[in-house]
Design a protein around this motif. Structure first.
Motif, mmCIF file in Angstrom:
data_model
loop_
_atom_site.group_PDB
_atom_site.id
_atom_site.type_symbol
_atom_site.label_atom_id
_atom_site.label_comp_id
_atom_site.label_asym_id
_atom_site.label_seq_id
_atom_site.Cartn_x
_atom_site.Cartn_y
_atom_site.Cartn_z
ATOM 1 N N ALA A 280 -15.307 8.412 32.307
ATOM 2 C CA ALA A 280 -14.679 9.737 32.365
ATOM 3 C C ALA A 280 -13.519 9.743 33.350
ATOM 4 C CB ALA A 280 -15.721 10.781 32.751
ATOM 5 N N ARG A 281 -13.699 9.085 34.490
ATOM 6 C CA ARG A 281 -12.636 9.034 35.493
ATOM 7 C C ARG A 281 -11.456 8.211 34.985
ATOM 8 N NH1 ARG A 281 -9.437 11.306 38.261
ATOM 9 N NH2 ARG A 281 -8.819 10.525 40.324
ATOM 10 N N VAL A 282 -11.732 7.122 34.277
ATOM 11 C CA VAL A 282 -10.668 6.295 33.705
ATOM 12 C C VAL A 282 -9.830 7.121 32.735
ATOM 13 C CG1 VAL A 282 -10.239 4.404 32.082
ATOM 14 C CG2 VAL A 282 -11.776 4.060 34.016
ATOM 15 N N ALA A 283 -10.487 7.889 31.882
ATOM 16 C CA ALA A 283 -9.765 8.721 30.911
ATOM 17 C C ALA A 283 -8.866 9.735 31.617
ATOM 18 C CB ALA A 283 -10.762 9.428 30.002
ATOM 19 N N ALA A 284 -9.373 10.329 32.707
ATOM 20 C CA ALA A 284 -8.582 11.325 33.445
ATOM 21 C C ALA A 284 -7.366 10.684 34.107
ATOM 22 C CB ALA A 284 -9.465 12.005 34.494
ATOM 23 N N ILE A 285 -7.538 9.489 34.671
ATOM 24 C CA ILE A 285 -6.417 8.797 35.325
ATOM 25 C C ILE A 285 -5.354 8.435 34.297
ATOM 26 C CG2 ILE A 285 -5.729 6.732 36.597
ATOM 27 C CD1 ILE A 285 -8.580 6.733 37.829
ATOM 28 N N ARG A 286 -5.798 7.937 33.146
ATOM 29 C CA ARG A 286 -4.833 7.545 32.110
ATOM 30 C C ARG A 286 -4.056 8.744 31.585
ATOM 31 N NH1 ARG A 286 -8.695 2.981 29.386
ATOM 32 N NH2 ARG A 286 -7.796 1.203 30.521
#
Length: 500
Positions: A280-286
């Motif tokens: 979830a955090r990866v998706a938000a950063i991207r």
């Protein structure tokens, strides 16, 4: 209760938290790193002890708990805490260790500061560690001492308890004789290290330097050399060696010289990387980055880490490649370890000034080329940034190992990503399939970052597969097992810990 295994390390093996006026001892927030690995050795040993220091207003205060019992996920063990005054901590750690030893260990002779050193205080503190270890150790016990700020412990301990089996591991680089011998206390330090049964280093170069320094000062005979394994050899690398000494003779005593690079807890990092929270955090950063590619640099604010040189290289990149403006972003994390030290304050000010200059020169309302972060990034969040980063840019001027680069590789469970690594980091010997660069050379730094950004996916994945295999081969657990195996007589301990 006397212990079969005594670990001597300046850090306490837990975090102290005050809850409702009562102190609780909690496990470290991140189980990644050296401390949890060392604690794990207590798991099946009948009795274990840890020696550390703790600052105290009054060391003679009868209310100060010098010995406490810990029972955590790693087992039951004793922690002996040496009460040191604020003045002793400053003299022993911040001045002698950081202003005199640290620059010499990393080959920054111009930053060496001899004048404020209070050598008797350094001796006194090291003697306290030795006395505590002697009091905790069973007859014939194993005592494992860690790092350069405890250089004198082995010598004092050997005099107090000649029956003990003493090992020492050096977590920083060890310099060549001409650099080490700048220290006025070189002979006393070397005699103490040669009181050990085993002296351990990350890579063959540091072991070779240690032996060279020892032979320059004392009548030390090299009684054995061996070929360096291919896994620790880079073709023409700055820190590469072909053969390494592994046994010495001094004053009718045999000393083993062990080389084993420390690694990271690969499984722990991989589990974090594959968690739903990280996804979830990866998706938000991207989503936040949009079309920008991320270059990530993580380290401490220290002149050895090459932060200034890296930001200068980034400015040259943006100047030479206008097509990259708006298309790349550098996240440069540089956390101050000790805000009270003038040398680090100067580095921090230089980094902040240069970061502001780059953003002011090339930034726009829509795009900032550089995110400069001085606060620690929580490890779980850092794992997400590792997964997003197209390039990890780790370019210290000198580093004993550098585990950030291994964390990045371990986090890349997707098999993609590119690592640009200084050939003067000890990890370069292990991670030879990184894009190695010379941070002292503008041409080398510029070529390396451009090569990383231009690398095709097939090449990235081929290199990353090799890097990931290396991090598994040289994990922190493998390091601990190899160090213990190198010590003659550790077998009885190993048979109980399951690391043999």
């Amino acid at each position: 209760m006397p212990s079969d295994l005594v670990i001597v390390y300046h850090r306490q093996p837990y975090e102290e938290v005050e809850v409702d006026g009562k102190v609780e001892y909690r496990e470290n927030k991140s189980p990644n790193g050296i401390v949890p690995t060392l604690k794990s050795l207590f798991g099946n040993v009948p009795t274990g002890a840890w020696i550390a220091w703790k600052q105290a207003e009054d060391p003679e205060n009868p209310g100060f708990e010098k010995v406490i019992q810990i029972d955590d996920a790693y087992g039951k063990y004793t922690v002996s805490r040496l009460p040191l005054t604020k003045e002793q901590v400053s003299s022993f750690y911040h001045i002698t260790s950081k202003e005199a030893f640290w620059p010499i260990l990393h080959n920054f002779k111009e930053r060496y500061n001899y004048d404020p050193v209070d050598w008797p205080t350094f001796q006194e503190v090291n003697r306290k560690f030795a006395e505590a270890a002697a009091a905790e150790a069973n007859p014939g016990a194993v005592v494992w001492i860690h790092d350069y700020n405890l250089w004198l412990v082995a010598g004092y301990l050997r005099a107090l308890r000649p029956d003990l089996r003493i090992a020492f591991f050096h977590h920083t680089p060890f310099p060549s004789a001409d650099m080490f011998n700048v220290l006025p206390w070189r002979k006393e330090i070397m005699q103490s290290l040669l009181a050990c049964d085993v002296v351990g280093f990350h890579i063959p170069r540091y072991a070779e330097n240690f032996v060279g320094a020892a032979q320059s000062l004392l009548d030390v005979e090299v009684t054995g050399r061996r070929d360096v394994p291919e896994s620790l050899m880079t073709d023409g690398g700055a820190l590469s060696d072909r053969r390494v000494p592994h046994s010495l003779r001094y004053r009718d005593r045999d000393i083993t010289v062990a080389t084993s690079p420390v690694g990271v807890n690969v499984q722990y990092i991989e589990d974090l990387a594959q968690s739903e929270e990280t996804a979830a955090r990866v998706a938000a950063i991207r989503e936040e980055l949009g079309d920008c590619r991320l270059i990530l640099s993580v380290g401490r604010t220290d002149y050895t880490k090459g932060g200034i040189e890296q930001l200068q290289a980034y400015e040259r990149l943006l100047k030479a490649r206008p097509d990259l403006r708006g298309k790349v972003r550098l996240m440069h994390v540089s956390v101050m370890a000790n805000a009270n030290m003038t040398a680090y304050q100067e580095v921090q000010a230089g980094l902040e000034s240069l970061a502001g200059h780059i953003n002011g020169l090339y930034g726009s309302f829509e795009w900032q080329p550089l995110a400069f972060i001085s606060n620690p990034v929580p490890f779980k969040e850092l794992i997400a940034y590792y997964q997003v980063a197209d390039v990890a840019w780790i370019t210290p001027l000198a580093d004993g190992m550098n585990l950030v680069c291994e964390e990045y590789v371990s986090a890349r469970s997707d098999g993609d990503g590119c690592l640009v690594l200084s050939e003067f980091a000890g990890a370069a010997v292990v991670l030879s399939d990184a894009v190695l660069t010379n941070p002292f050379s503008h041409r080398s730094m510029d070529a390396a970052i451009q090569r990383a950004l231009a690398m095709d996916e097939e090449t990235r994945r081929h290199r990353m597969a090799s890097l990931r295999a290396a991090t598994h081969r040289h994990s922190v657990e493998a390091w601990a097992a190899e160090q213990m195996r190198s010590f003659d007589g550790f077998g009885s301990v190993l048979s109980m810990t399951g690391t043999e």
